[in-house]
Design an enzyme around this catalytic site. Structure first.
Site, mmCIF file in Angstrom:
data_model
loop_
_atom_site.group_PDB
_atom_site.id
_atom_site.type_symbol
_atom_site.label_atom_id
_atom_site.label_comp_id
_atom_site.label_asym_id
_atom_site.label_seq_id
_atom_site.Cartn_x
_atom_site.Cartn_y
_atom_site.Cartn_z
ATOM 1 N N HIS A 117 -65.038 99.967 -57.920
ATOM 2 C CA HIS A 117 -65.960 98.982 -58.498
ATOM 3 C C HIS A 117 -67.425 99.283 -58.188
ATOM 4 C CE1 HIS A 117 -65.161 97.068 -54.519
ATOM 5 N NE2 HIS A 117 -66.444 96.821 -54.593
ATOM 6 N N ASP A 123 -61.139 103.143 -46.199
ATOM 7 C CA ASP A 123 -61.544 101.948 -46.936
ATOM 8 C C ASP A 123 -62.833 102.189 -47.726
ATOM 9 O OD1 ASP A 123 -61.171 99.182 -47.583
ATOM 10 O OD2 ASP A 123 -62.855 98.703 -46.261
ATOM 11 N N HIS A 155 -66.160 104.737 -52.202
ATOM 12 C CA HIS A 155 -67.526 104.363 -52.597
ATOM 13 C C HIS A 155 -68.575 105.383 -52.155
ATOM 14 C CE1 HIS A 155 -65.516 100.718 -53.407
ATOM 15 N NE2 HIS A 155 -65.698 100.121 -52.266
ATOM 16 N N LYS A 204 -68.335 97.529 -40.528
ATOM 17 C CA LYS A 204 -68.117 96.083 -40.683
ATOM 18 C C LYS A 204 -68.756 95.330 -39.523
ATOM 19 C CE LYS A 204 -64.065 95.615 -43.543
ATOM 20 N NZ LYS A 204 -64.783 94.990 -44.650
HETATM 21 P P1 NDP Z 1 -53.112 90.137 -52.996
HETATM 22 O O1 NDP Z 1 -52.119 90.442 -51.964
HETATM 23 O O2 NDP Z 1 -53.972 88.943 -52.839
HETATM 24 O O3 NDP Z 1 -52.394 90.013 -54.423
HETATM 25 C C1 NDP Z 1 -51.377 90.853 -54.856
HETATM 26 C C2 NDP Z 1 -50.392 90.015 -55.609
HETATM 27 O O4 NDP Z 1 -49.351 90.848 -56.080
HETATM 28 C C3 NDP Z 1 -49.732 88.954 -54.765
HETATM 29 O O5 NDP Z 1 -50.323 87.706 -55.041
HETATM 30 C C4 NDP Z 1 -48.249 89.009 -55.143
HETATM 31 O O6 NDP Z 1 -47.870 87.750 -55.628
HETATM 32 C C5 NDP Z 1 -48.237 90.023 -56.283
HETATM 33 N N1 NDP Z 1 -47.045 90.858 -56.279
HETATM 34 C C6 NDP Z 1 -46.419 91.411 -55.207
HETATM 35 N N2 NDP Z 1 -45.369 92.136 -55.602
HETATM 36 C C7 NDP Z 1 -45.340 92.040 -56.971
HETATM 37 C C8 NDP Z 1 -44.496 92.574 -57.956
HETATM 38 N N3 NDP Z 1 -43.478 93.381 -57.650
HETATM 39 N N4 NDP Z 1 -44.767 92.285 -59.259
HETATM 40 C C9 NDP Z 1 -45.821 91.501 -59.611
HETATM 41 N N5 NDP Z 1 -46.641 90.963 -58.695
HETATM 42 C C10 NDP Z 1 -46.407 91.231 -57.391
HETATM 43 O O7 NDP Z 1 -54.007 91.450 -53.180
HETATM 44 P P2 NDP Z 1 -55.453 91.560 -53.840
HETATM 45 O O8 NDP Z 1 -55.499 90.754 -55.074
HETATM 46 O O9 NDP Z 1 -56.481 91.323 -52.804
HETATM 47 O O10 NDP Z 1 -55.525 93.121 -54.167
HETATM 48 C C11 NDP Z 1 -54.774 93.722 -55.210
HETATM 49 C C12 NDP Z 1 -55.139 95.204 -55.269
HETATM 50 O O11 NDP Z 1 -56.527 95.330 -55.515
HETATM 51 C C13 NDP Z 1 -54.882 95.949 -53.954
HETATM 52 O O12 NDP Z 1 -54.475 97.250 -54.224
HETATM 53 C C14 NDP Z 1 -56.254 95.993 -53.289
HETATM 54 O O13 NDP Z 1 -56.390 97.112 -52.455
HETATM 55 C C15 NDP Z 1 -57.156 96.116 -54.502
HETATM 56 N N6 NDP Z 1 -58.491 95.601 -54.267
HETATM 57 C C16 NDP Z 1 -58.703 94.273 -54.007
HETATM 58 C C17 NDP Z 1 -59.984 93.793 -53.811
HETATM 59 C C18 NDP Z 1 -60.230 92.345 -53.559
HETATM 60 O O14 NDP Z 1 -61.415 91.966 -53.538
HETATM 61 N N7 NDP Z 1 -59.213 91.506 -53.372
HETATM 62 C C19 NDP Z 1 -61.159 94.703 -53.885
HETATM 63 C C20 NDP Z 1 -60.823 96.079 -54.168
HETATM 64 C C21 NDP Z 1 -59.544 96.495 -54.352
HETATM 65 P P3 NDP Z 1 -46.353 87.237 -55.703
HETATM 66 O O15 NDP Z 1 -45.863 87.138 -54.294
HETATM 67 O O16 NDP Z 1 -46.519 85.939 -56.393
HETATM 68 O O17 NDP Z 1 -45.605 88.230 -56.515
#
Ligand code: NDP
Length: 486
Positions: free
Chosen positions: A184, A241, A246, A336
């Site tokens: 990003h 990280d 970046h 950090k």
């Molecule tokens: P989260 O853990 O908050 O969200 C991931 C979601 O995936 C969970 O809510 C889970 O929900 C869902 N999940 C897990 N297994 C499955 C599956 N088999 N099928 C469908 N959904 C599934 O992570 P983030 O949103 O923070 O991050 C997501 C990605 O983005 C990661 O790779 C992270 O490194 C990257 N990222 C995130 C940033 C951020 O600001 N958050 C910034 C930069 C990168 P449920 O249990 O309901 O399935």
């Protein structure tokens, strides 16, 4: 209002991991704002997929909190957008779930409409490969009836071997032109301005080389600690990280040769080429060319091992072995729980070869160009000026340009639109990812070996370990916001 494309173009954005943080904080606000500004195709739908139990209404309601926080719309405007959102409970790796998703998306297509799809993997990284394999097996990446593009979040691998393996999986089901590996940082206005600054002006390029530049600093400093992500961070640390993604991308944009055109491949060829020119250290050289630190209290955080040796701060010195940059060190620094949140590139020019003026100190201050990525997005150029008065003394002054704050949109907005429009310029190609790991792996391995590299403690809210200042040497010093405040 969505209005960009033709009536026969229908876009569906399927977000896997839709119950997570990224979807709520970044993707939903970005898509909503794009919709509001008319940037999306006329017929567009958004499908959220996760395993949690939710219906459409509760999913839409949960997304609205992110939009409210981003302060980008009133509930009335949101309601129209929200009517295009649906939620499907299921797993991204499960054939039956994918079949339900595919049928739901296909059923909404009319005979005349193309069925274009973006699949966004907002999932934990270990799910990228199985999800891609499952999408391929379900036939959902077939482009006969419209494009199928996949956005893959960072981190992409944890070292060279895992990144290569993941790229193999990617290429077993997708062509590279369908893949959008997101970093990003490249969506930030000021990062893109680097290209304009370098290649739409003539006055900087002639001095952008070893003859005039003493060294380059690239700093991405955060004031937040691991903020509840201790478990993830303890595995990743600052190298995986921040540095591998970046900071190396910023280095590539600063150091690359001018591309012949602005096409994605021309740009990515030059970025890959300069990353290939970065000297690859062995682990002893990596330890010698770096400093690492850990903030006090890190080991008490949830998810962090009691005796963790993970670095939360790092400074590394890289050399770019080509004609333009031979002998010019590139210092990359990130951490950090630091005093301030600053992302900045500083190009430190050499001093004039001979001084004829009385100055404020032993020498005139060499020119300095600072590109502020955040906050106060803009460009600062410091140059010597005559000190008013009867003597011929000099003092440094700074010319500044700042972007008006209202023009700065969240980077996810730009990048999502680029993926929808098929422009890969700001996404990382497989070779860039792999060579970045090749550069970073020796630091990871050198730091892992505590005999080769000491882990310095630093207090929260400070500038990081003092050893990082010494690392730069007696003459060079870090340029960061402290001087502005100072
Ligand atoms: P989260 O853990 O908050 O969200 C991931 C979601 O995936 C969970 O809510 C889970 O929900 C869902 N999940 C897990 N297994 C499955 C599956 N088999 N099928 C469908 N959904 C599934 O992570 P983030 O949103 O923070 O991050 C997501 C990605 O983005 C990661 O790779 C992270 O490194 C990257 N990222 C995130 C940033 C951020 O600001 N958050 C910034 C930069 C990168 P449920 O249990 O309901 O399935």
């Amino acid at each position: 209002m969505a209005n960009k494309a033709q009536d026969n173009e229908r876009l569906t954005v399927v977000i896997f991991g839709a119950s997570g943080d990224l979807t709520h904080r970044k993707l939903a606000p970005a898509l909503f704002h794009l919709y509001k500004t008319g940037a999306l195709p006329q017929i567009c739908h958004f499908v959220g997929v996760a395993r949690s139990e939710m219906d459409d209404a509760s999913f839409r309601e949960s997304l609205y909190t992110g939009v409210e926080e981003a302060e980008i719309g009133k509930y009335g405007e949101w309601a129209e957008f929200a009517s295009r959102i649906s939620y499907i409970q299921g797993s991204s790796t499960d054939a039956e779930s994918l079949q339900r998703i595919d049928s739901a998306v296909s059923a909404a297509s009319t005979d005349s409409a193309r069925d274009d799809r973006i699949y966004y993997l907002a999932l934990a990284p270990h799910l990228y490969a199985p999800t891609l394999t499952a999408l391929g097996a379900a036939g959902m990446l077939d482009q006969a009836n419209g494009f199928r593009r996949v956005v893959i979040e960072k981190p992409f691998g944890t070292d060279l071997a895992s990144a290569q393996k993941l790229n193999e999986t990617v290429h077993s089901v997708l062509q590279e032109s369908q893949v959008f590996r997101i970093d990003h940082y490249l969506g930030k206005e000021t990062v893109q301005n680097l290209l304009v600054f370098r290649f739409a002006n003539t006055i900087f390029e002639p001095v952008w080389n070893r003859n005039y530049v003493d060294h380059v600093q690239i700093s991405v400093l955060e004031s937040v600690d691991t903020a509840g992500r201790g478990e993830y961070y303890d595995e990743a640390g600052v190298l995986r990280d921040m540095m591998q993604s970046h900071l190396l991308q910023l280095l590539a944009l600063v150091a690359m040769e001018p591309p012949a055109t602005s096409t994605a491949n021309a740009l990515r060829n030059e970025k890959a080429k300069v990353l290939q020119s970065v000297r690859k250290y062995n682990i002893d050289q990596a330890a010698e060319n770096s400093v690492r630190g850990q903030y006090q209290g890190y080991r008490d955080e949830e998810g962090v091992a009691e005796s963790s040796g993970t670095a939360t701060f790092g400074a590394i010195r890289l050399q770019v072995d080509n004609w333009r940059w031979q002998g010019v060190p590139f210092y990359l620094r990130s951490g950090k729980a630091l005093q301030s949140k600053v992302s900045e590139i500083a190009i430190q020019f050499r001093p004039p070869p001979h001084t004829i003026f009385e100055t404020h100190g032993p020498d005139v201050t060499p020119n300095l160009l600072r590109i502020a990525i955040q906050p106060h997005e803009g460009v600062h150029l410091t140059f010597e000026n005559k000190k008013p008065g009867t003597r011929m003394g000099t003092a440094p002054e700074t010319l500044e340009y700042h972007f008006p704050p209202q023009v700065i949109r969240d980077s996810y907005e730009r990048l999502l639109l680029d993926a929808i429009e098929g422009d890969q310029s700001l996404f990382t190609r497989s070779d860039e990812i792999e060579v970045s790991w090749e550069i970073i792996d020796p630091f990871v391995n050198g730091w892992h070996n505590s005999l080769k590299s000491q882990l310095y403690a630093y207090g929260k809210g400070t500038r990081g370990p003092k050893a990082a200042d010494e690392f730069l040497g007696p003459v060079r010093k870090w340029h960061d916001d402290r001087e502005d405040e100072g």
